[in-house]
Design a protein around this motif. Structure first.
Motif, PDB file in Angstrom:
ATOM      1  N   GLY A 263      15.782  99.381 -10.678  1.00  9.20           N
ATOM      2  CA  GLY A 263      16.065  98.385 -11.712  1.00  9.20           C
ATOM      3  C   GLY A 263      17.509  97.933 -11.650  1.00  9.20           C
ATOM      4  O   GLY A 263      17.800  96.727 -11.707  1.00  9.20           O
ATOM      5  N   SER A 264      18.422  98.892 -11.507  1.00 11.57           N
ATOM      6  CA  SER A 264      19.837  98.555 -11.492  1.00 11.57           C
ATOM      7  C   SER A 264      20.188  97.721 -10.260  1.00 11.57           C
ATOM      8  O   SER A 264      20.914  96.726 -10.347  1.00 11.57           O
TER       9      SER A 264
ATOM     10  N   ALA B 186      18.173  95.832  -8.623  1.00  9.00           N
ATOM     11  CA  ALA B 186      17.538  94.526  -8.793  1.00  9.00           C
ATOM     12  C   ALA B 186      18.364  93.619  -9.688  1.00  9.00           C
ATOM     13  O   ALA B 186      18.339  92.399  -9.559  1.00  9.00           O
ATOM     14  N   LEU B 187      19.122  94.219 -10.623  1.00  7.90           N
ATOM     15  CA  LEU B 187      19.964  93.415 -11.504  1.00  7.90           C
ATOM     16  C   LEU B 187      21.252  92.980 -10.817  1.00  7.90           C
ATOM     17  O   LEU B 187      22.107  92.340 -11.423  1.00  7.90           O
ATOM     18  N   GLY B 188      21.414  93.376  -9.562  1.00  9.79           N
ATOM     19  CA  GLY B 188      22.565  92.918  -8.793  1.00  9.79           C
ATOM     20  C   GLY B 188      23.718  93.886  -8.757  1.00  9.79           C
ATOM     21  O   GLY B 188      24.797  93.545  -8.269  1.00  9.79           O
TER      22      GLY B 188
ATOM     23  N   THR C 248      25.556 101.386  -9.556  1.00  8.45           N
ATOM     24  CA  THR C 248      24.314 102.033  -9.975  1.00  8.45           C
ATOM     25  C   THR C 248      24.512 103.536 -10.106  1.00  8.45           C
ATOM     26  O   THR C 248      24.105 104.143 -11.097  1.00  8.45           O
TER      27      THR C 248
END
Lengths: 279, 286
Positions: free
Chosen positions: B172-173, B175-177, B183
């Protein structure tokens, strides 16, 4: 000051961490190389097979090798069945309950107790209260208690890793629980259990403080379980600390390090065999 | 079925051997050590630095201070290296290299403490003496040696804690860039913080309890250290150094030193167990 871009920050941090990792590996290599470099030239056949002369100034370490093998071997022989039985009980014969919580708490606490406390306990309990004196047996019993948690934990992990289907099939074929445990579960968990036992053997060989207070430091060859015996690690400590003979100290340390290396490599190989085994 | 019950009972009895061992240890250490603490008075025993067995003075304050100083400094080194290594191994390391580094860490745990102490004496101690002054045998030397010795504990338990964090957090982290490092320190370390705390506390227990390596590099003088270059005596080395020839009250006082050590370790262990359990709970429930 401008904020670092996340990418630069990452590069900096990661390179620092790689340096830390390299330093750790470097330390290990340095310690092993340092000892072997100074010690290996003095490790001769005579050194391994002769008794020490004038408190270890000359001569070999044969009685210490025998003493170490007796104390550590016996410790593991005592601890292994108890540890494996505990693991079997925890995994196969009960559900998680207050009782298992108590057993786990006991094992976890035992694992955290420093060796010098085991030494004190072994001294007052085995050598004095039970009257075993400073002996191979006292040392072995103390060490057995000390490595017990390791054997319990590794055996438990190994047993839990056995697929549940094995147990179902075994039951399905009409076996009792005991047959299922001894012939199916323990069989396939054996490499894992053995890894734990080998590592415990390594740990008892390297232990010093606890055996110093329980097995004593007699230089002679132990002829029975009730004789005092000096282990390799303690011999190395005494030689180096009292400055008896540096070359013999290095040589003893080399023998110690090589046995630990061999045991660790063996344990690692066992574990990999376990992982790779086709299922 | 009857046979099955009997086997279960027998196994249960064997399974209690670890607990009974622990109970025996507790009883015997306290039985031997407690009377002298009561006799000297806890105030005198714990807060006086006057340790002179021949004249019956038993004050262990300097050793408590010594153990504390050595442990705290060792944990700084052990935590930086141990946690750094756990992060590298867990998040940044290619699997091939991790397969080499993990056994290295395990082997580091397997090396006998006397060997650590000895290598410390012949390498670190002279370096400190030459470049930083003082006798060389010091808090600093023991901290460096102990720091290396507790590293495997800190590394392996922190790695378990990091591994217990659900992989979806990481994904998730990313994917958020966020970068991998963002992360790691914003998500993974936060999520694994109880487990990492447990790792550090267990490492601390190791450091407090280590004996042979410390005897060899700490200098063993009976004074409260004023700086990291001063020699110290720890609780553990006091026991190991004097147990060989102690008798009577002196021996009791050494057992009392053991009682002190035992209580410290049990507190650290219990805190670590609670932390570890909380860490495991966090992984599961969220």
């Amino acid at each position: 000051m401008r904020r670092l871009s996340p990418r630069t920050a990452q590069q900096i941090v990661v390179s620092i961490m790689w340096m830390l990792a390299a330093a750790t590996v470097g330390t290990l290599v340095f310690i092993i190389a340092f000892i072997l470099f100074h010690g290996l030239p003095h490790v001769t056949w005579e050194f391994l097979t002769q008794s020490p002369v004038s408190m270890g100034r000359k001569g070999g370490i044969f009685p210490m090798i025998v003493g170490t093998a007796m104390v550590s071997g016996l410790a593991v022989i005592i601890a292994a069945p108890i540890g494996v039985a505990t693991a079997v009980y925890l995994t196969e014969y009960t559900r998680e309950s207050r009782i298992t919580a108590v057993i786990r708490f006991g094992a976890d606490c035992l694992a955290g107790i420093p060796s010098i406390i085991f030494g004190l306990f072994g001294f007052v309990f085995f050598t004095i209260t039970l009257g075993m004196g400073l002996s191979v047996l006292s040392g072995a019993l103390t060490l057995a208690l000390m490595v017990l948690p390791t054997i319990v934990r590794t055996s438990e992990e190994a047993i839990r890793a056995v697929p549940y289907a094995y147990r179902e099939v075994s039951y399905g074929l009409g076996s009792t629980r005991w047959q299922m445990v001894t012939r199916v579960v323990l069989q396939s968990a054996m490499p894992g259990i053995f890894t734990g036992i080998v590592l415990s053997l390594g740990r008892s060989i390297s232990e010093t403080a606890a055996v110093m207070l329980t097995a004593g430091s007699a230089l002679g060859l132990p002829s029975s379980l009730f004789d005092s015996s000096r282990t390799l690690a303690l011999h190395f400590y005494i030689l180096s600390r009292e400055g008896v003979s540096m070359s013999n100290a290095y040589a003893t340390a080399s023998v110690l390090i090589i046995s630990i290396l061999v045991l660790n490599v063996f344990a690692y190989w066992l574990m990999h065999k376990l992982v790779r085994k086709p299922r | 079925m009857k046979q099955d019950k009997l086997i279960a009972l027998a196994l249960l009895m064997v399974a209690f051997s670890a607990v009974s061992g622990l109970a025996l240890i507790t009883v015997f250490i306290f039985k031997e050590g407690l009377p002298i603490i009561v006799k000297t008075g806890p105030g005198n025993f714990f807060l006086s630095s006057d340790w002179d067995p021949s004249s019956g003075n038993f004050g262990i304050f300097s050793m408590i201070a010594g153990s504390l100083a050595v442990t705290v400094c060792a944990m700084v080194i052990g935590t930086v290296f141990g946690l750094g290594l756990a992060i590298v191994l867990g998040e940044f390391c290619p699997p091939g290299l991790a397969a080499i580094l993990k056994p290295v860490v395990e082997l580091l745990a397997g090396i006998p403490s006397v060997v650590y102490g000895f290598v410390g004496v012949v390498t670190i101690v002279p370096l400190i003496r030459t470049y930083l002054g003082g006798p060389g045998l010091s808090v600093l030397a023991s901290s460096i040696v102990l720091g290396i010795m507790v590293l495997p504990t800190v590394t392996s338990i922190s790695m378990d804690a990091l591994r217990a964090v659900p992989r979806s957090y990481w994904q998730g982290s990313i994917a958020l860039g966020a970068t991998k490092w963002q992360t790691t320190h914003m998500v993974m370390l936060k999520a694994a913080k109880s487990g990492i705390a447990a790792a550090i506390i267990l490492g601390m227990g190791r450091a407090v309890g280590e004996t042979m390596a410390v005897i060899m590099v700490a200098g063993n003088t009976l004074e409260v250290p004023h700086g990291i270059l001063d020699p110290v005596r720890t609780l553990t080395s006091n026991i190991a150094l004097e147990m060989g020839y102690a008798s009577g009250q002196h021996r009791e006082a050494l057992f009392a030193t053991g009682v002190t050590l035992f209580v410290i370790i049990m507190i650290l262990n219990t805190v670590a167990l609670v932390m570890a359990r909380r860490g495991a709970g966090e992984g599961r429930t969220r």
